[in-house]
Design a protein around this motif. Structure first.
Motif, PDB file in Angstrom:
ATOM      1  N   ALA A 240       1.455  -9.702  -6.043  1.00 22.23           N
ATOM      2  CA  ALA A 240       2.437 -10.755  -5.789  1.00 22.23           C
ATOM      3  C   ALA A 240       3.312 -10.989  -7.018  1.00 22.23           C
ATOM      4  O   ALA A 240       4.527 -11.179  -6.905  1.00 22.23           O
ATOM      5  N   ARG A 241       2.700 -10.970  -8.213  1.00 22.62           N
ATOM      6  CA  ARG A 241       3.480 -11.171  -9.430  1.00 22.62           C
ATOM      7  C   ARG A 241       4.531 -10.068  -9.587  1.00 22.62           C
ATOM      8  O   ARG A 241       5.702 -10.342  -9.869  1.00 22.62           O
ATOM      9  N   LEU A 242       4.106  -8.831  -9.396  1.00 18.13           N
ATOM     10  CA  LEU A 242       5.026  -7.708  -9.528  1.00 18.13           C
ATOM     11  C   LEU A 242       6.148  -7.778  -8.507  1.00 18.13           C
ATOM     12  O   LEU A 242       7.318  -7.524  -8.813  1.00 18.13           O
ATOM     13  N   ARG A 243       5.798  -8.157  -7.296  1.00 18.14           N
ATOM     14  CA  ARG A 243       6.788  -8.261  -6.218  1.00 18.14           C
ATOM     15  C   ARG A 243       7.847  -9.314  -6.553  1.00 18.14           C
ATOM     16  O   ARG A 243       9.055  -9.072  -6.433  1.00 18.14           O
ATOM     17  N   LEU A 244       7.421 -10.484  -6.969  1.00 18.73           N
ATOM     18  CA  LEU A 244       8.356 -11.563  -7.278  1.00 18.73           C
ATOM     19  C   LEU A 244       9.235 -11.198  -8.470  1.00 18.73           C
ATOM     20  O   LEU A 244      10.447 -11.457  -8.476  1.00 18.73           O
ATOM     21  N   GLU A 245       8.646 -10.600  -9.490  1.00 20.04           N
ATOM     22  CA  GLU A 245       9.427 -10.247 -10.676  1.00 20.04           C
ATOM     23  C   GLU A 245      10.466  -9.182 -10.366  1.00 20.04           C
ATOM     24  O   GLU A 245      11.590  -9.234 -10.886  1.00 20.04           O
ATOM     25  N   SER A 246      10.100  -8.226  -9.512  1.00 23.20           N
ATOM     26  CA  SER A 246      11.035  -7.146  -9.226  1.00 23.20           C
ATOM     27  C   SER A 246      12.248  -7.620  -8.444  1.00 23.20           C
ATOM     28  O   SER A 246      13.353  -7.127  -8.631  1.00 23.20           O
ATOM     29  N   HIS A 368      -3.265  -0.975  -8.213  1.00 21.64           N
ATOM     30  CA  HIS A 368      -2.061  -0.398  -7.598  1.00 21.64           C
ATOM     31  C   HIS A 368      -1.178  -1.512  -7.035  1.00 21.64           C
ATOM     32  O   HIS A 368      -0.922  -1.559  -5.832  1.00 21.64           O
ATOM     33  N   PRO A 369      -0.703  -2.418  -7.881  1.00 23.41           N
ATOM     34  CA  PRO A 369       0.073  -3.556  -7.367  1.00 23.41           C
ATOM     35  C   PRO A 369       1.350  -3.155  -6.660  1.00 23.41           C
ATOM     36  O   PRO A 369       1.843  -3.884  -5.799  1.00 23.41           O
ATOM     37  N   GLU A 370       1.878  -1.997  -7.019  1.00 23.22           N
ATOM     38  CA  GLU A 370       3.118  -1.566  -6.390  1.00 23.22           C
ATOM     39  C   GLU A 370       2.905  -1.112  -4.952  1.00 23.22           C
ATOM     40  O   GLU A 370       3.874  -0.981  -4.180  1.00 23.22           O
ATOM     41  N   ALA A 371       1.659  -0.891  -4.558  1.00 26.36           N
ATOM     42  CA  ALA A 371       1.376  -0.351  -3.223  1.00 26.36           C
ATOM     43  C   ALA A 371       1.450  -1.412  -2.135  1.00 26.36           C
ATOM     44  O   ALA A 371       1.615  -1.087  -0.959  1.00 26.36           O
ATOM     45  N   VAL A 372       1.315  -2.684  -2.520  1.00 28.86           N
ATOM     46  CA  VAL A 372       1.291  -3.741  -1.513  1.00 28.86           C
ATOM     47  C   VAL A 372       2.241  -4.861  -1.900  1.00 28.86           C
ATOM     48  O   VAL A 372       2.418  -5.172  -3.083  1.00 28.86           O
ATOM     49  N   GLY A 392       4.015  -1.784   0.164  1.00 27.25           N
ATOM     50  CA  GLY A 392       5.165  -1.670  -0.710  1.00 27.25           C
ATOM     51  C   GLY A 392       6.038  -0.496  -0.304  1.00 27.25           C
ATOM     52  O   GLY A 392       5.747   0.228   0.657  1.00 27.25           O
ATOM     53  N   ASP A 393       7.115  -0.287  -1.042  1.00 23.43           N
ATOM     54  CA  ASP A 393       8.088   0.748  -0.678  1.00 23.43           C
ATOM     55  C   ASP A 393       7.790   2.109  -1.291  1.00 23.43           C
ATOM     56  O   ASP A 393       8.479   3.079  -0.997  1.00 23.43           O
ATOM     57  N   GLY A 394       6.792   2.175  -2.152  1.00 26.40           N
ATOM     58  CA  GLY A 394       6.507   3.435  -2.834  1.00 26.40           C
ATOM     59  C   GLY A 394       6.120   4.542  -1.870  1.00 26.40           C
ATOM     60  O   GLY A 394       5.517   4.298  -0.810  1.00 26.40           O
ATOM     61  N   ALA A 395       6.437   5.763  -2.256  1.00 20.55           N
ATOM     62  CA  ALA A 395       6.161   6.912  -1.392  1.00 20.55           C
ATOM     63  C   ALA A 395       4.677   7.090  -1.135  1.00 20.55           C
ATOM     64  O   ALA A 395       4.273   7.602  -0.080  1.00 20.55           O
TER      65      ALA A 395
END
Length: 443
Positions: A240-246, A368-372, A392-395
């Motif tokens: 959630a932190r990574l998502r909000l920051e991005s 893997h925070p970028e995965a969700v 998440g949007d990662g491949a």
């Protein structure tokens, strides 16, 4: 000095003089030596019990029957012997808690949101300018009390209260999105407000903030990056932190507060643990038998309000889980540290064998925070587990999700089925996302 700064300084010296003085007091406290801060903390705790025994019928009766003497409370062992309150006790004896000071303008009603059951009604001591707590915390992030801000949370106080708030804070501007009534229309209006006032701080419930950033991406919209984003009302996972920051383009800080107490702890610029506001709250961690844990050990959070003289709340078990830290923060502030609250006590996964998954289960995707974008664990009454995931949007997002869930299956030795349900969004109540839902009754 800007116009807003001058106006705020004038207010802090006149109509908000109490808040201004308390703010200066709090700023001084965070730079006390650990010993001096400890003495201040212990003195406030002792005075809180003394006043409660004198003025609150509940504590006079309960503590009196136990032979408690407030003068003995400098001994940690004596403090730990005080009864621990729970929600049921407070609800049953609500009429006995208020003191004679609980009248008129001294009182501000407090009510929990009810996301975990029937709301609990208590009282805050309105004579304590609690906003100064937020001002101190905001300053750690470079945000000043006079800065414009935006909030996503409960704001259903009507037009009159909104106008009063606007006038009170002029020329500082504050805009709100009511988390209990989030719609496309309300988020569109909020987006417009953010672009108009360009707030330095965006603060809100984790679930509602995530809903808003999803809206921004769906619509191809953006907002001016604030200095800081602050989250509350649910565990702030790394995902959630990574998502909000991005999406919002600003560092995200976690804060711990609750309707019963207000602000209790918050991250500083280090973002490595939350500083406990020990000059206004006492935070303990206890085991299932109510015994104090050692730093680094997970347990139940027990809170005491050291400033409430109208409705004393002494050693109240919040239902949250947490860990205290022993080491000081690198920032130099003497306010002690705790880790991020680990979620509510009732939010546990219970297996037929008796195994309970509680320790940091909300961090299962931490590697893997970028995965969700967001996830929710739902245990059905038959003990089977469904993990709802907004990927998440990662491949490789789904591959990483599948691997993480397989690790969970292996961890529980395949005792119950664990399935993944990929979804576009998750339900939330009043903007608060429940990360763990369990239909299993604790035995």
């Amino acid at each position: 000095m800007t116009f807003k700064t001058k106006v705020f300084a004038a207010k802090a010296a006149t109509i908000k003089a109490d808040a201004g003085a308390f703010h200066r007091h709090l700023l001084a406290n965070e730079r006390l030596s650990p010993a001096a801060l400890g003495d201040l903390h212990d003195g406030l705790a002792q005075e809180t019990v003394r006043a409660a025994m004198q003025d609150s019928p509940y504590y006079r009766r309960t503590y009196g029957a136990l032979g408690i003497d407030a003068r003995d409370l400098t001994d940690p062992g004596t403090w730990a012997s005080l009864p621990i309150l729970d929600r049921a006790t407070v609800k049953t004896h609500t009429s006995e808690f208020p003191t004679p000071d609980a009248v008129g303008w001294n009182v501000r009603e407090a009510r929990t949101g009810g996301s975990t059951g029937e709301p609990l009604r208590t009282m805050h001591d309105a004579r304590v300018p609690s906003l100064a707590l937020s001002w101190r915390m905001y300053s750690w992030w470079g945000v000043q009390p006079c800065d414009d801000l935006a909030r996503i949370g409960r704001w259903n106080f009507g037009r009159r209260a909104t106008v009063k708030n606007t006038v009170s804070w002029w020329p500082t501007r504050q805009v709100y999105l009511d988390a209990s009534e989030i719609t496309t229309e309300s988020m569109t209006a909020f987006h417009g407000s953010l672009n108009r006032i360009r707030p330095r701080l965006l603060e809100g419930y984790v679930g509602a903030l995530l809903e808003f950033v999803d809206f921004l991406e769906r619509k191809g919209l953006s907002v001016p990056a604030p200095l800081a984003v602050a989250t509350t009302a649910a565990p702030l996972t790394s995902s959630a932190r990574l998502r909000l920051e991005s999406v919002l383009g600003a560092p995200v800080y976690d804060e711990y507060r609750g309707s019963e107490f207000g602000w209790m702890a918050g991250e500083c610029e280090q973002r490595d643990g939350l500083h406990i506001f020990s000059d206004v709250r006492r935070i303990e961690v206890v085991d299932e038998n109510g015994h104090p844990t050692t730093p680094g050990e997970l347990g139940d959070l027990v809170i005491t309000d050291l400033r409430n003289r109208v409705f004393p709340m002494i050693r109240y078990r919040t239902g949250d889980r947490g860990i205290l830290r022993a080491e000081p923060c690198a920032c130099g502030r003497s306010l002690p540290l705790m880790e991020q609250p680990q979620g509510r006590t009732i939010d546990m996964i219970r297996l037929p064998s008796g195994t309970v998954l509680a320790h940091r289960v909300t961090g299962m995707f931490g590697a893997h925070p970028e995965a969700v974008r967001l996830f929710q664990i739902h245990q059905q009454a038959d003990h089977s587990i469904t993990i709802r995931v907004v990927p998440g949007d990662g491949a490789h997002a789904r591959t990483l999700i599948e691997s993480t869930v397989q690790d969970l299956r292996d961890r529980i030795h395949h005792e119950v089925p664990v399935r993944i349900d990929y979804v576009d969004s998750l339900p939330y109540t009043g903007g608060k996302t429940k990360y763990i839902i369990s239909d299993v009754t604790a035995s």
